[in-house]
Each structure stands twice: as structure tokens, then as C-alpha cells.
Design a protein around this motif. Structure first.
Motif: not given
Lengths: 104, 104
Positions: B5, B71-74, B76-80, B1-2
Motif C-alpha cells: 500500500l 478490504v479492497l484496494y485500488d 494505484d494501491a493508494d486508496a481502500l 500484509m499491507d
């Protein structure tokens, strides 16, 4: 002015950039002590780019500057919330916020 | 699921905790992959405490749980960004938010 802030072993502090009007979290930057000082002095967001390993003013290439309204710091003094009025989208993708996707 | 990330060299990702109702930024946590999975599964915020070097459910000792809405992610997928309904103050000082002080 920022002598009480705690920087990590790389000399950086996390800076959460938040739209002062809407409350939307726009992006997460890292700042070194110079970036913090220049952000406070110029009232525009400066950051340390880990990728480019240099100090940059957000908007220098895109024109999408972030005008600073207030800078808050946390109980540990190792993180900032920078409340801004954004001039255009904050994300390099053209989205208003970098946080435009949701986990299921 | 993640799986998409991106975690840093210590296996951690930054998680900005935001009040879903008011938009106030409450605190900045770090999560490892297990903390992310448990946060999504239990709908309560789990974090990796760098100080205690262990996984903790926020509120386990204080009762001040953070109930997860989204839950949102940015980009770059390196911050939530974790949008929550807080049960009581999020800060160990008793303040609603850890960001209760302002730089001049």
C-alpha cells in the motif's frame, strides 16, 4: 453553488465515484472548485489530476465518460459521493472499478 | 500484509467505508499503517483522526462499531474500500451515512 464545500490546503476535495445503479465504488478522484462546478454544470465527471497537475474530463482520452446522476456531500462538507452512470470501464486498466483487488 | 500500500506524505491512506449489504457509502476515513493493520487484525474499523491526531477505533465512544467484511484496494494501491456491517449509525450526527445531503 458549492461555496459551502471545504477544500484542503491544496484546494482539493475527495470525490468518491460510485455506480448509481449497482452501488459499486468505481474510483476515488480529487476535484478543485472548478472541477466541482464543471461536474455540476456538464453532468459529467471532471477531476483535478495531481499527477498531471491539470483539470481533466474523465473519458476525454478513453471515451469512458462518467455521466452524473447525483452529487452528495458529507457532514464535514469536505468529501463528495458522485453517483454516476459509467460509459465503459472507470479504471485505466480496463477493469470496471479501480478497486478490483482484495487484501487478505 | 499491507506492505504494497502507498501512504501519502503524512503517512495516511484514504479509506472509503461502504455498507457491505446495501452498498451505501457511509463515510471517508484516513488510516495510517497501524490503523490498517489493526483493522485487518480485529475485523473492526480503526482510523487515524487528523483532528485528534490519534489512532481511534470507530465506535469506541459511541458503541457504533463497524464490523469488517472485506478490504479492497485500488489500481494505484493508494486508496481502500472497506466493506462493513455497521452496528448503528456511522455518522456522529446520528445519520446512517455521513453523505446525507445533496448538491443542487
Amino acid at each position: 453553488m458549492d461555496t459551502d464545500l471545504k477544500y484542503d490546503s491544496n484546494g482539493l476535495i475527495s470525490a468518491i465515484i460510485q455506480d448509481d445503479h449497482s452501488g459499486e465504488v468505481l474510483t476515488l478522484f480529487y476535484m478543485n472548485d472548478v472541477a466541482v462546478a464543471k461536474t455540476l454544470e456538464t453532468k459529467r465527471v471532471w477531476r483535478y489530476s495531481r499527477q498531471h497537475q491539470q483539470l481533466m474530463q474523465k473519458g476525454d482520452t478513453s471515451g469512458n465518460f462518467l455521466n452524473v446522476r447525483r452529487v452528495l456531500y458529507d457532514c464535514d462538507a469536505d468529501a463528495l459521493v458522485v453517483r454516476v452512470n459509467p460509459i465503459g470501464p472507470a479504471c485505466h486498466t480496463g477493469e470496471r472499478s479501480c478497486f478490483y483487488r482484495e487484501l487478505p
